[in-house]
Design a protein around this motif. Sequence first.
Motif, PDB file in Angstrom:
ATOM      1  N   PHE A 223       8.123   9.036  -8.520  1.00  0.00           N
ATOM      2  CA  PHE A 223       8.861   7.780  -8.592  1.00  0.00           C
ATOM      3  C   PHE A 223       8.341   6.912  -9.733  1.00  0.00           C
ATOM      4  N   ILE A 224       9.187   5.988 -10.174  1.00  0.00           N
ATOM      5  CA  ILE A 224       8.762   4.909 -11.051  1.00  0.00           C
ATOM      6  C   ILE A 224       9.106   3.606 -10.341  1.00  0.00           C
ATOM      7  N   ALA A 225       8.508   2.512 -10.778  1.00  0.00           N
ATOM      8  CA  ALA A 225       8.798   1.200 -10.204  1.00  0.00           C
ATOM      9  C   ALA A 225       9.635   0.401 -11.193  1.00  0.00           C
ATOM     10  N   VAL A 226      10.664  -0.270 -10.685  1.00  0.00           N
ATOM     11  CA  VAL A 226      11.498  -1.123 -11.530  1.00  0.00           C
ATOM     12  C   VAL A 226      11.633  -2.495 -10.879  1.00  0.00           C
ATOM     13  N   LYS A 227      11.750  -3.520 -11.710  1.00  0.00           N
ATOM     14  CA  LYS A 227      11.953  -4.875 -11.190  1.00  0.00           C
ATOM     15  C   LYS A 227      13.447  -5.108 -11.042  1.00  0.00           C
ATOM     16  N   ILE A 228      13.872  -5.462  -9.821  1.00  0.00           N
ATOM     17  CA  ILE A 228      15.302  -5.639  -9.596  1.00  0.00           C
ATOM     18  C   ILE A 228      15.691  -7.077  -9.289  1.00  0.00           C
ATOM     19  N   MET A 229      14.711  -7.892  -8.837  1.00  0.00           N
ATOM     20  CA  MET A 229      15.065  -9.250  -8.457  1.00  0.00           C
ATOM     21  C   MET A 229      13.828 -10.135  -8.402  1.00  0.00           C
ATOM     22  N   ALA A 230      14.036 -11.449  -8.552  1.00  0.00           N
ATOM     23  CA  ALA A 230      12.966 -12.431  -8.381  1.00  0.00           C
ATOM     24  C   ALA A 230      13.550 -13.641  -7.672  1.00  0.00           C
TER      25      ALA A 230
ATOM     26  N   LYS B 235       0.938   8.025 -12.029  1.00  0.00           N
ATOM     27  CA  LYS B 235      -0.121   8.382 -11.080  1.00  0.00           C
ATOM     28  C   LYS B 235      -1.403   7.609 -11.377  1.00  0.00           C
ATOM     29  N   GLN B 236      -1.816   7.606 -12.642  1.00  0.00           N
ATOM     30  CA  GLN B 236      -3.053   6.927 -13.030  1.00  0.00           C
ATOM     31  C   GLN B 236      -2.974   5.428 -12.757  1.00  0.00           C
ATOM     32  N   MET B 237      -1.842   4.821 -13.098  1.00  0.00           N
ATOM     33  CA  MET B 237      -1.664   3.391 -12.868  1.00  0.00           C
ATOM     34  C   MET B 237      -1.723   3.067 -11.381  1.00  0.00           C
ATOM     35  N   ALA B 238      -1.040   3.879 -10.583  1.00  0.00           N
ATOM     36  CA  ALA B 238      -0.979   3.629  -9.144  1.00  0.00           C
ATOM     37  C   ALA B 238      -2.341   3.819  -8.479  1.00  0.00           C
ATOM     38  N   LEU B 239      -3.066   4.851  -8.878  1.00  0.00           N
ATOM     39  CA  LEU B 239      -4.388   5.096  -8.299  1.00  0.00           C
ATOM     40  C   LEU B 239      -5.344   3.945  -8.615  1.00  0.00           C
ATOM     41  N   ALA B 240      -5.261   3.428  -9.836  1.00  0.00           N
ATOM     42  CA  ALA B 240      -6.111   2.298 -10.219  1.00  0.00           C
ATOM     43  C   ALA B 240      -5.763   1.062  -9.395  1.00  0.00           C
ATOM     44  N   GLU B 241      -4.470   0.813  -9.201  1.00  0.00           N
ATOM     45  CA  GLU B 241      -4.048  -0.363  -8.445  1.00  0.00           C
ATOM     46  C   GLU B 241      -4.402  -0.243  -6.966  1.00  0.00           C
ATOM     47  N   ILE B 242      -4.333   0.964  -6.419  1.00  0.00           N
ATOM     48  CA  ILE B 242      -4.728   1.166  -5.022  1.00  0.00           C
ATOM     49  C   ILE B 242      -6.210   0.845  -4.847  1.00  0.00           C
ATOM     50  N   ALA B 243      -7.023   1.290  -5.794  1.00  0.00           N
ATOM     51  CA  ALA B 243      -8.464   1.014  -5.726  1.00  0.00           C
ATOM     52  C   ALA B 243      -8.718  -0.488  -5.738  1.00  0.00           C
TER      53      ALA B 243
ATOM     54  N   ALA C 168       0.831  -1.207   0.000  1.00  0.00           N
ATOM     55  CA  ALA C 168       0.000   0.000   0.000  1.00  0.00           C
ATOM     56  C   ALA C 168       0.864   1.254   0.000  1.00  0.00           C
ATOM     57  N   ASP C 169       1.932   1.244   0.795  1.00  0.00           N
ATOM     58  CA  ASP C 169       2.827   2.403   0.854  1.00  0.00           C
ATOM     59  C   ASP C 169       3.603   2.563  -0.452  1.00  0.00           C
ATOM     60  N   PHE C 170       3.976   1.439  -1.049  1.00  0.00           N
ATOM     61  CA  PHE C 170       4.687   1.465  -2.327  1.00  0.00           C
ATOM     62  C   PHE C 170       3.822   2.154  -3.385  1.00  0.00           C
ATOM     63  N   LEU C 171       2.553   1.757  -3.445  1.00  0.00           N
ATOM     64  CA  LEU C 171       1.641   2.339  -4.427  1.00  0.00           C
ATOM     65  C   LEU C 171       1.381   3.816  -4.146  1.00  0.00           C
ATOM     66  N   LYS C 172       1.283   4.173  -2.866  1.00  0.00           N
ATOM     67  CA  LYS C 172       1.046   5.574  -2.512  1.00  0.00           C
ATOM     68  C   LYS C 172       2.210   6.459  -2.949  1.00  0.00           C
TER      69      LYS C 172
ATOM     70  N   ASP D 167       9.543 -17.251  -7.326  1.00  0.00           N
ATOM     71  CA  ASP D 167       8.335 -16.665  -7.921  1.00  0.00           C
ATOM     72  C   ASP D 167       7.896 -15.364  -7.250  1.00  0.00           C
ATOM     73  N   VAL D 168       8.678 -14.849  -6.324  1.00  0.00           N
ATOM     74  CA  VAL D 168       8.371 -13.562  -5.700  1.00  0.00           C
ATOM     75  C   VAL D 168       9.224 -12.492  -6.382  1.00  0.00           C
ATOM     76  N   GLU D 169       8.567 -11.468  -6.925  1.00  0.00           N
ATOM     77  CA  GLU D 169       9.303 -10.404  -7.596  1.00  0.00           C
ATOM     78  C   GLU D 169       9.519  -9.228  -6.645  1.00  0.00           C
ATOM     79  N   TYR D 170      10.665  -8.590  -6.797  1.00  0.00           N
ATOM     80  CA  TYR D 170      11.031  -7.435  -5.979  1.00  0.00           C
ATOM     81  C   TYR D 170      11.004  -6.188  -6.859  1.00  0.00           C
ATOM     82  N   TYR D 171      10.181  -5.222  -6.483  1.00  0.00           N
ATOM     83  CA  TYR D 171      10.113  -3.952  -7.198  1.00  0.00           C
ATOM     84  C   TYR D 171      10.682  -2.851  -6.310  1.00  0.00           C
ATOM     85  N   LYS D 172      11.412  -1.952  -6.929  1.00  0.00           N
ATOM     86  CA  LYS D 172      12.023  -0.861  -6.177  1.00  0.00           C
ATOM     87  C   LYS D 172      11.559   0.485  -6.721  1.00  0.00           C
ATOM     88  N   LEU D 173      11.385   1.441  -5.816  1.00  0.00           N
ATOM     89  CA  LEU D 173      11.049   2.801  -6.215  1.00  0.00           C
ATOM     90  C   LEU D 173      12.310   3.527  -6.673  1.00  0.00           C
ATOM     91  N   HIS D 174      12.208   4.187  -7.801  1.00  0.00           N
ATOM     92  CA  HIS D 174      13.323   5.004  -8.291  1.00  0.00           C
ATOM     93  C   HIS D 174      12.807   6.428  -8.458  1.00  0.00           C
TER      94      HIS D 174
END
Length: 222
Positions: free
Chosen positions: A86-93, A117-125, A75-79, A96-103
């Motif tokens: 920020f953007i989200a990037v995939k840094i590790m898996a 913003k639009q993507m994150a707001l939709a995912e939070i909902a 929830a905090d990541f999406l906020k 089967d668990v993926e790790y995303y980092k804020l840049h």
Amino acid sequence: MSSCNKVDKSSLTKEQKIKLEQPVTSTTEERKYYPVNYNELLKDFMTWYTYTYHNVKLSRDFVGLGADSSIIKKADFLKHLTTGKFIAVKIMAQNDVEYYKLHKLSEPNLQIEETVKQMALAEIAHFEMEGKEMPDYNFTDINGVRYDKNNTKEKIIVLKCWFIGCVACVKEFPELNKLVDTYKDRSDILFLSLAIDNKQKLINFLKKKNSIIEWCQAKKNT
């Protein structure tokens, strides 16, 4: 990446904890790292968007890392993403668990910022709806069978929402049919496919496609 080696499991879901605690028994379960060239990634909107579309699945369970590589809740990541800073990037898996980092964006890019913003707001909902009771519904399939909370009580309902003009929706039919076939003997599982097209268009479409989808085609009553 050393900060990823020591995981604060209190921030993980039960499923993620189980996967991380499983012993590594094959190369498919080893940690896989994904280097990111930020200069190349952010050179233009389409380069970033294409990368994000193929690599960052915010609707899934993932381990979120802040810009300082500390683990944060989904929830905090999406906020953070809703700020557009920020953007989200995939840094590790791993398992089967993926790790995303804020840049954090070092330079303003209005198109990327607004899209994030639009993507994150939709995912939070969507995220906030997880675990909540489904609202009342009343669907009728193309054969006239009605489905509501009363006659589907105690069933596991798998919903697919689509429309005839959605190329990606139609493309995934074969895989979804395999899923239906896998659970065809489970009377407690109900597959409903909700289409926004009218009944006759759906019937004609399925005839042309030789009924490639085995799900019940349903349209929400209005």
